[in-house]
Design an enzyme around this catalytic site. Sequence first.
Site, PDB file in Angstrom:
ATOM      1  N   HIS A   1      60.125 -48.107  34.901  1.00 47.11           N
ATOM      2  CA  HIS A   1      58.670 -48.084  34.716  1.00 47.11           C
ATOM      3  C   HIS A   1      58.196 -49.303  34.001  1.00 47.11           C
ATOM      4  CE1 HIS A   1      56.238 -45.170  32.510  1.00 47.11           C
ATOM      5  NE2 HIS A   1      54.895 -46.256  32.626  1.00 47.11           N
TER       6      HIS A   1
ATOM      7  N   ARG B   1      42.654 -45.623  28.189  1.00 53.49           N
ATOM      8  CA  ARG B   1      43.001 -45.524  26.653  1.00 53.49           C
ATOM      9  C   ARG B   1      43.378 -47.622  26.627  1.00 53.49           C
ATOM     10  NH1 ARG B   1      47.978 -44.477  25.376  1.00 53.49           N
ATOM     11  NH2 ARG B   1      48.662 -42.442  26.134  1.00 53.49           N
TER      12      ARG B   1
ATOM     13  N   LYS C   1      54.654 -32.210  37.609  1.00 52.53           N
ATOM     14  CA  LYS C   1      53.457 -32.547  36.403  1.00 52.53           C
ATOM     15  C   LYS C   1      52.709 -32.006  36.427  1.00 52.53           C
ATOM     16  CE  LYS C   1      55.016 -37.951  37.339  1.00 52.53           C
ATOM     17  NZ  LYS C   1      54.471 -39.180  37.654  1.00 52.53           N
TER      18      LYS C   1
ATOM     19  N   GLY D   1      52.109 -37.977  27.906  1.00 51.45           N
ATOM     20  CA  GLY D   1      52.374 -37.750  26.612  1.00 51.45           C
ATOM     21  C   GLY D   1      53.911 -37.196  26.850  1.00 51.45           C
TER      22      GLY D   1
END
Length: 455
Positions: free
Chosen positions: A208, A293, A158, A164
């Site tokens: 997830h 966010r 990662k 995104g």
Amino acid sequence: MFNKILIANRGEIAVRIIRAARELGVGTIAIYSTADRDALHVLLADEAICVGPARSTESYLNMNNILSAAVATGAQAIHPGFGFLSENSKFARLCEEMNIKFIGPSAKVMDMMGDKINARAEMIKAGVPVTPGSEGEVHTTDEAVKIAEEIGYPIILKASAGGGGKGIRKVNTVEELVPAFEAAQAEAQAAFGNGAMFIERMIFPARHIEVQILGDSHGNVIHLGERDCSLQRNNQKVLEESPSVAIGHTLRNEITSAAVKAAQHVSYENAGTIEFLLDESSGKFYFMEMNTRVQVEHPVTEFVSGVDIVKEQIRVANGNELSVKQEDVTFSGHAIECRINAENPKFNFAPSPGKITNLFLPGGGVGLRVDSAMYSGYTIPPYYDSMIAKVIVHGENRFEALMKMQRALLEFDVEGVTTNVDFQLELISDPHVVAGDYDTSFLGNVFLPEYQKED
């Protein structure tokens, strides 16, 4: 309350913020690129100001132009929405320095939780479970090989500064590692200007699960339940629902408590999401990352909790306490969101910009919402994300929500561009999805191969 806020975004999230602000009696300022001169958010806002050419780097990512627009229009606060500058700590810090309130967490917290390596370290301190992985940044393939041997395959690479779905690679064997690392690092450098990587043992397949968090400057932190975001393609979410059928009462309490503990540990303010991977075979869950966010999928949580997340964001940024306490939050029914994109699923989901010649959005009945910035005659520009709408439904139970979504997608009609509406309709009607029998491997390994064979 603020007199005026500037929305540093475009599309449906800009429209969503404008509507929430108007209902709070707050004036709104839209920014736009030259390609978005006729966009709906520009037409709906009280004021609008152009911040640059079509290219995002020259407009929606242009910090100097956006801050100049805020000063010129007298904006007291900036709402970044999602994407673009929403998780950019430099931008948040510049807002602070210019005495313009950033509607989100502080730059310090954003640095702490936006960087995956820092976030992982903080979660270990907070006692939140994390997957085995590297303890710091990984810069070379030699380091990567050594760490992978220590934690065991399969692993996931990662980008440290990522988001995104960029800079991510799954690696099953040592032979795959070097080319995967080099590709992920190059992608991360291009997307974020930072090629630093980190490595975790891969929990795959998994569920997830993400938990919606709200915090204020008075020390209050609450959760608004979980969302299941396991239906993904290339690490990008396609469909989300709340609550998750994979979680019972005990596990739900454990995972939401861990999310609150995580947010309290970093004194989190405003809206955020703690994301976990759930290993269904063991029942164990692991911290994955935090999104500092508002999320694309926030409407499903608004439906089941009755809390307007965007209004809470504005109130918290204004210095108010959260309007609800944890004991006041109750959950009702089931909600599902489908992302509608201007793309062609039959041709590897290629973007499909162009002019909308006719548009009919589904409506009627209780518990159906369409968030969009489309209108008939609008031209979808080719420069930005392909998402053009979100269809969100709420039912007394999951079956009712599924049937309502099927009905809504059957009514959805867009002419002039190709969309993924039919793809979403097939997905929401698939027997595995109807049964709730899916994980992060389902869309790519099971559904898509069959879907693409249909032609």
